[in-house]
Write an enzyme that holds these catalytic residues in place. Structure first.
Site, short mmCIF file in Angstrom:
data_model
loop_
_atom_site.label_atom_id
_atom_site.label_comp_id
_atom_site.label_asym_id
_atom_site.label_seq_id
_atom_site.Cartn_x
_atom_site.Cartn_y
_atom_site.Cartn_z
N CYS A 79 72.76 39.63 35.38
CA CYS A 79 71.56 40.21 34.77
C CYS A 79 71.70 41.72 34.61
CB CYS A 79 70.31 39.81 35.55
SG CYS A 79 68.78 40.10 34.63
N HIS A 181 70.67 34.14 35.19
CA HIS A 181 70.75 34.12 36.65
C HIS A 181 71.35 32.79 37.09
CE1 HIS A 181 68.44 37.72 37.84
NE2 HIS A 181 67.82 37.54 36.69
N GLU A 183 72.14 31.94 40.02
CA GLU A 183 71.55 31.58 41.31
C GLU A 183 70.16 30.95 41.15
OE1 GLU A 183 69.78 35.62 40.55
OE2 GLU A 183 71.64 34.56 40.06
#
Length: 202
Positions: A79, A181, A183
């Site tokens: 990001c 993202h 994650e």
């Protein structure tokens, strides 16, 4: 050792937890020496480009990050951590960034009817570049951002929002950096992290 760079602008806990879900131990650090000795470096980020660059300078991390991104170690930007690898960002009136990837980061245009920031899932498609792109083309990742990186020669995955096609991911050898993202992208995000963990040092 896999080091997660703490420059007061990172989504650190969720990044660390994602690697833990893969059985990978990480260390969160703002110590340049720890980053220099790491086998792999993760450079996450949320927030604004100007404050991120100020934090990197104040913590003495600019050269440590530049070196980690260019010396052949596997390096992953996430990001904001991808955006400030570029030359310049329009955010905060314009700010010079790390200059590792030649290109600019721009704000989504107003007046398109699309909400800014973009928050949600986008599918990505491959360009002609990249070792990982074929495995992830057509899959959806989670994005949260108001600014986007223009498409550059290193772009391996692209997506579109607010009428703009932009870089979803760049690949330069062992350097991977993504606007989305991983994650926060569930199984597909873990698949991408697992693929990154398989990259050998060059």
């Amino acid at each position: 050792m896999t080091a997660i760079v703490d420059y007061r602008a990172g989504n650190l806990t969720s990044v660390k937890n994602a690697f833990a879900a893969l059985g990978v131990e990480t260390v969160v650090t703002s110590n340049p020496a720890a980053i220099a000795s790491a086998d792999r470096v993760v450079f996450p980020g949320v927030g604004a480009a100007r404050s991120a660059m100020e934090n990197l300078r104040n913590l003495g991390l600019v050269e440590a990050v530049r070196t980690a991104a260019t010396d052949g170690r596997p390096f992953l930007g996430i990001c904001l951590g991808m955006q400030i690898l570029f030359d310049h960002s329009e955010e905060d009136g314009g700010v010079d960034c790390l200059g590792i990837v030649k290109g600019s980061v721009r704000r989504f245009p107003d007046g398109t009817g699309d909400k800014i920031p973009q928050i949600g899932w986008n599918d990505v498609s491959r360009t002609e570049r990249g070792e990982c792109a074929a495995d992830f083309s057509g899959r959806e990742f989670y994005f949260v951002h108001s600014y986007y990186a223009e498409v550059v020669p290193e772009t391996s995955l692209v997506t579109e929002y607010a009428g703009v096609k932009f870089t979803a991911m760049v690949e330069r050898g062992p350097l991977w950096a993504c606007q989305f993202h991983p994650e926060k992208s569930g199984r597909v995000g873990l698949d991408l992290l697992r693929a990154w963990l398989d990259i050998p040092r060059r």
